[in-house]
Write an enzyme that holds these catalytic residues in place. Structure first.
Site, PDB file in Angstrom:
ATOM      1  N   ARG A  60       0.760  -1.047   0.177  1.00  0.00           N
ATOM      2  CA  ARG A  60      -0.192   0.126   0.158  1.00  0.00           C
ATOM      3  C   ARG A  60       1.179   1.650  -0.119  1.00  0.00           C
ATOM      4  O   ARG A  60       0.218   2.320  -0.965  1.00  0.00           O
ATOM      5  CB  ARG A  60      -1.282   0.559   1.287  1.00  0.00           C
ATOM      6  CG  ARG A  60      -2.296  -0.389   0.868  1.00  0.00           C
ATOM      7  CD  ARG A  60      -3.323  -0.435   2.485  1.00  0.00           C
ATOM      8  NE  ARG A  60      -2.242  -1.013   3.267  1.00  0.00           N
ATOM      9  CZ  ARG A  60      -3.270  -1.360   4.092  1.00  0.00           C
ATOM     10  NH1 ARG A  60      -4.383  -0.992   3.834  1.00  0.00           N
ATOM     11  NH2 ARG A  60      -2.711  -2.300   4.984  1.00  0.00           N
ATOM     12  N   LYS A 161       1.641 -19.918   4.064  1.00  0.00           N
ATOM     13  CA  LYS A 161       1.297 -20.422   5.746  1.00  0.00           C
ATOM     14  C   LYS A 161       1.129 -19.736   6.276  1.00  0.00           C
ATOM     15  O   LYS A 161       1.988 -18.109   6.593  1.00  0.00           O
ATOM     16  CB  LYS A 161       1.418 -21.522   6.056  1.00  0.00           C
ATOM     17  CG  LYS A 161       3.242 -21.597   6.959  1.00  0.00           C
ATOM     18  CD  LYS A 161       3.487 -22.411   8.141  1.00  0.00           C
ATOM     19  CE  LYS A 161       2.921 -21.749   8.773  1.00  0.00           C
ATOM     20  NZ  LYS A 161       3.420 -20.912  10.083  1.00  0.00           N
ATOM     21  N   HIS A 191       7.274 -23.873   4.193  1.00  0.00           N
ATOM     22  CA  HIS A 191       9.129 -24.158   3.482  1.00  0.00           C
ATOM     23  C   HIS A 191       9.964 -25.002   3.875  1.00  0.00           C
ATOM     24  O   HIS A 191      10.364 -25.131   3.997  1.00  0.00           O
ATOM     25  CB  HIS A 191       9.104 -22.060   4.468  1.00  0.00           C
ATOM     26  CG  HIS A 191      10.195 -22.383   5.531  1.00  0.00           C
ATOM     27  ND1 HIS A 191       8.455 -21.837   6.465  1.00  0.00           N
ATOM     28  CD2 HIS A 191      10.327 -22.496   6.244  1.00  0.00           C
ATOM     29  CE1 HIS A 191       9.050 -22.425   7.696  1.00  0.00           C
ATOM     30  NE2 HIS A 191      10.623 -22.161   7.505  1.00  0.00           N
ATOM     31  N   LYS A 195      13.507 -27.411   2.820  1.00  0.00           N
ATOM     32  CA  LYS A 195      14.519 -27.879   3.220  1.00  0.00           C
ATOM     33  C   LYS A 195      15.292 -29.166   2.466  1.00  0.00           C
ATOM     34  O   LYS A 195      15.061 -30.040   1.898  1.00  0.00           O
ATOM     35  CB  LYS A 195      14.543 -27.735   4.422  1.00  0.00           C
ATOM     36  CG  LYS A 195      14.465 -26.288   5.713  1.00  0.00           C
ATOM     37  CD  LYS A 195      14.203 -26.820   6.548  1.00  0.00           C
ATOM     38  CE  LYS A 195      13.311 -25.770   7.571  1.00  0.00           C
ATOM     39  NZ  LYS A 195      13.705 -24.211   7.753  1.00  0.00           N
ATOM     40  N   ASP A 248       0.954 -23.176  14.886  1.00  0.00           N
ATOM     41  CA  ASP A 248       2.162 -22.458  13.903  1.00  0.00           C
ATOM     42  C   ASP A 248       3.175 -23.166  13.881  1.00  0.00           C
ATOM     43  O   ASP A 248       3.577 -23.264  12.059  1.00  0.00           O
ATOM     44  CB  ASP A 248       2.650 -21.145  14.694  1.00  0.00           C
ATOM     45  CG  ASP A 248       3.779 -20.373  14.314  1.00  0.00           C
ATOM     46  OD1 ASP A 248       3.711 -19.973  12.766  1.00  0.00           O
ATOM     47  OD2 ASP A 248       4.693 -20.463  14.663  1.00  0.00           O
ATOM     48  N   HIS A 253       3.970 -28.079   9.586  1.00  0.00           N
ATOM     49  CA  HIS A 253       5.972 -28.084   9.917  1.00  0.00           C
ATOM     50  C   HIS A 253       5.876 -29.225  10.281  1.00  0.00           C
ATOM     51  O   HIS A 253       6.037 -30.721   9.925  1.00  0.00           O
ATOM     52  CB  HIS A 253       6.672 -27.150  10.116  1.00  0.00           C
ATOM     53  CG  HIS A 253       6.930 -26.263   9.858  1.00  0.00           C
ATOM     54  ND1 HIS A 253       6.451 -25.303   8.304  1.00  0.00           N
ATOM     55  CD2 HIS A 253       7.003 -24.513  10.112  1.00  0.00           C
ATOM     56  CE1 HIS A 253       6.445 -23.943   7.946  1.00  0.00           C
ATOM     57  NE2 HIS A 253       6.754 -23.915   9.662  1.00  0.00           N
TER      58      HIS A 253
HETATM   59  C1  BG6 Z   1       7.672 -20.518  10.673  1.00  0.00           C
HETATM   60  C2  BG6 Z   1       6.920 -20.075  12.014  1.00  0.00           C
HETATM   61  O1  BG6 Z   1       6.251 -20.885  10.020  1.00  0.00           O
HETATM   62  O2  BG6 Z   1       8.574 -21.145  10.665  1.00  0.00           O
HETATM   63  C3  BG6 Z   1       7.282 -19.780  12.663  1.00  0.00           C
HETATM   64  O3  BG6 Z   1       5.921 -18.727  11.946  1.00  0.00           O
HETATM   65  C4  BG6 Z   1       9.126 -20.325  13.021  1.00  0.00           C
HETATM   66  O4  BG6 Z   1       7.062 -19.488  14.672  1.00  0.00           O
HETATM   67  C5  BG6 Z   1       9.166 -19.954  12.269  1.00  0.00           C
HETATM   68  O5  BG6 Z   1      10.273 -19.175  13.734  1.00  0.00           O
HETATM   69  C6  BG6 Z   1      10.584 -22.015  12.226  1.00  0.00           C
HETATM   70  O6  BG6 Z   1      10.750 -21.614  10.762  1.00  0.00           O
HETATM   71  P1  BG6 Z   1      12.919 -22.160  10.396  1.00  0.00           P
HETATM   72  O7  BG6 Z   1      12.889 -22.556   8.820  1.00  0.00           O
HETATM   73  O8  BG6 Z   1      13.601 -21.530  11.082  1.00  0.00           O
HETATM   74  O9  BG6 Z   1      13.185 -23.429  11.139  1.00  0.00           O
END
Ligand code: BG6
Length: 501
Positions: A60, A161, A191, A195, A248, A253
């Site tokens: 924005r 996410k 994500h 990895k 979260d 994950h």
């Molecule tokens: C995110 C979460 O998806 O992953 C965060 O929202 C978390 O809270 C993060 O810190 C951890 O990712 P990584 O790659 O640092 O393990």
């Protein structure tokens, strides 16, 4: 495992991609500046991004492209001080960065025309919208893109996410985006799937004749999956307080990791084949409800302490009010299928823990019979440790005889595959890999709506039981590995967490 392999192992080869335009909504936000722009820079640096591509930040706020480039650069230098920008490479990269101020929620705004001008004549070119925005507006932004004539046949959309905060809201997000984009154009990011070590899980399991035959309840006593973080909720506290560790981290994950460890061999590595197997695992997760929630789950919240020598406020103090959001959770999970019916999976994740490590531990059962005298020492069953981060690697703990005289003395030692020692020093991080996977249309690294919804269905039952049964949130001192109840969860079964430090 000790064979030294160099960069010629293939780890430094980048598959060329076709030219593309990427538009990042939320372009001035943390995700865009901390992860996405640096990821694109690295892919540019390795000459993977064709020079006719455009990288367009959008938010924005009004600013010029020149100001945006400076912002991207400043943030890069702030977040990656070790990673010195090569001036010439940066300048060439920066020429491809543009900025357009658009309120993506305002369908009628004239600002859409600026975006249109920038994309003009590129209908045949691959176009990617990356929504680094809150999920509640994914549908509206998709509709606005479409209504402004900015969706072409070659348009893909990337969603960050969390997709919703429960099954119902996830469905709403999926439905609303689905009204504009077909499922095969939607790339939902987790994500962790980008990895390196997570991708390696499939190869480790299915390309090693030693492992696959013993990958089941007959040989594996239990599995532990830990994602421990040292960071606090900090600046994200307003989001985090509505989420908590289960939403979260576990819903996405940790469950994705569990699926990759537990799933049946897919018929091939095509997206649909892998997803089908993952969904079967999610559907086989035994419900944790009122009857089992107190025994099989632990909720924790950090209180004041110190993490890695730095003083840390308690979570409630950080958010500024008393709250029962969990910053730590541990779960005992059963998978009710043929392969795993006897093998529990223990999951744990938390903020402000003693260290940052993500690890999967496969604990094998003891041998059936021992012919060794007790004075030889304790015989421990084999253990496979897959270290996802940091210092990525795979360790197989085995019993050996201590060499030399002195009788039969036993030692438990690792066969160690360290990524740092074995492979090229730098390989793409998760966002680099995932962004290029969107360009290459590799949906296998992204979540299908059915996966997201199956995961929420299971998580929702726990969330419901937590609130209905008033399951307590136990405090733990920041800088420790969660409340003592997490140790009790395993202790009760005659087991213990393996310390990833
Ligand atoms: C995110 C979460 O998806 O992953 C965060 O929202 C978390 O809270 C993060 O810190 C951890 O990712 P990584 O790659 O640092 O393990």
């Amino acid at each position: 495992m000790s064979t030294k392999t160099s960069a010629d192992s293939g780890s430094s080869k980048f598959l060329p991609v076709e030219p593309f335009d990427i538009i990042v909504f939320g372009g001035s936000g943390d995700l865009a500046l901390r992860k996405l722009m640096p990821a694109l820079y690295h892919r540019w640096q390795d000459q993977q991004i064709p020079a006719t591509s455009k990288i367009i930040g959008s938010a924005r706020t009004k600013m010029s492209s020149e100001e945006y480039r400076q912002l991207v650069r400043d943030k890069f230098e702030e977040f990656y001080p070790e990673d010195k920008l090569a001036e010439e490479t940066w300048n060439a990269f920066a020429e491809h960065i543009h900025y357009v101020g658009v309120d993506a929620l305002d369908q009628k705004s004239d600002d859409w025309d600026d975006l249109k001008d920038l994309l003009d004549g590129s209908d045949e070119k691959l176009r990617i919208y990356y929504l680094a925005l809150p999920p509640g507006i994914y549908g509206q932004v998709s509709a606005n893109v479409d209504a402004n004539g900015l969706k072409t046949d070659r348009t893909r959309i990337v969603l960050e996410k969390p997709i919703g905060s429960d099954l119902e809201s996830a469905r709403e997000v999926n439905d609303s985006v689905g009204e504009v984009f077909d499922e095969e154009k939607i790339f939902r990011i987790d994500h962790y799937l980008g990895k390196e070590t997570v991708q390696n899980l499939l190869i480790l399991r299915f390309a090693n004749s030693l492992l696959e035959p013993v990958w089941n309840s007959r040989h594996i006593d239990h599995v532990q999956i830990t994602v421990a973080e040292t960071v606090a909720a900090g600046e994200r506290a307003s989001y985090y307080d509505k989420a908590g560790a289960l939403r979260d981290m576990v819903q996405n994950h940790l469950l994705q990791l569990l699926c990759l460890v537990a799933m049946e061999p897919p018929i091939d590595l095509e997206a649909d084949s892998v997803r089908a197997e993952k969904i079967k695992v999610l559907k086989s997760l035994r419900k944790i409800d009122s009857g089992t929630v107190r025994a099989d789950t632990v909720r924790g919240q950090y209180k004041e302490g110190s993490v890695k020598g730095k003083p840390q406020k308690g979570y409630a103090e950080e958010v500024g009010h008393p709250t029962d959001t969990e910053t730590f959770t541990a779960l005992k999970v059963h998978i009710d299928n043929w392969r795993w019916s006897e093998t529990p999976f223990y999951l744990r994740t938390g903020k402000c823990m003693s260290g940052r490590w993500s690890e999967i531990v496969i604990q094998f059962k003891s041998v059936d019979h021992l012919m060794l005298a007790p004075e030889s020492g304790r015989v421990q069953p084999s253990r496979l440790i897959i270290r996802l981060q940091p210092d990525e690697g795979v360790k197989l703990m085995l019993m050996t005889k201590d060499p030399g005289p002195g009788g039969m003395r036993l030692r438990y030692v690792p066969l160690n595959l360290s990524y740092a020692e074995t492979f090229a020093p730098r390989y793409p991080d998760a966002y680099e890999r995932l962004l290029m996977a969107v360009v290459r249309n590799n949906l296998g690294l992204f979540m299908h709506r059915d996966e997201v919804e199956a995961a929420w269905r299971w998580v929702d039952t726990i969330l419901g039981a937590w609130s209905r049964d008033d399951v307590p949130v136990h405090l733990y001192t920041a800088g420790t590995d969660g409340p003592v109840q997490a140790s009790v969860l395993l202790d009760r079964d005659g087991r213990e967490w393996f310390d990833g430090a």
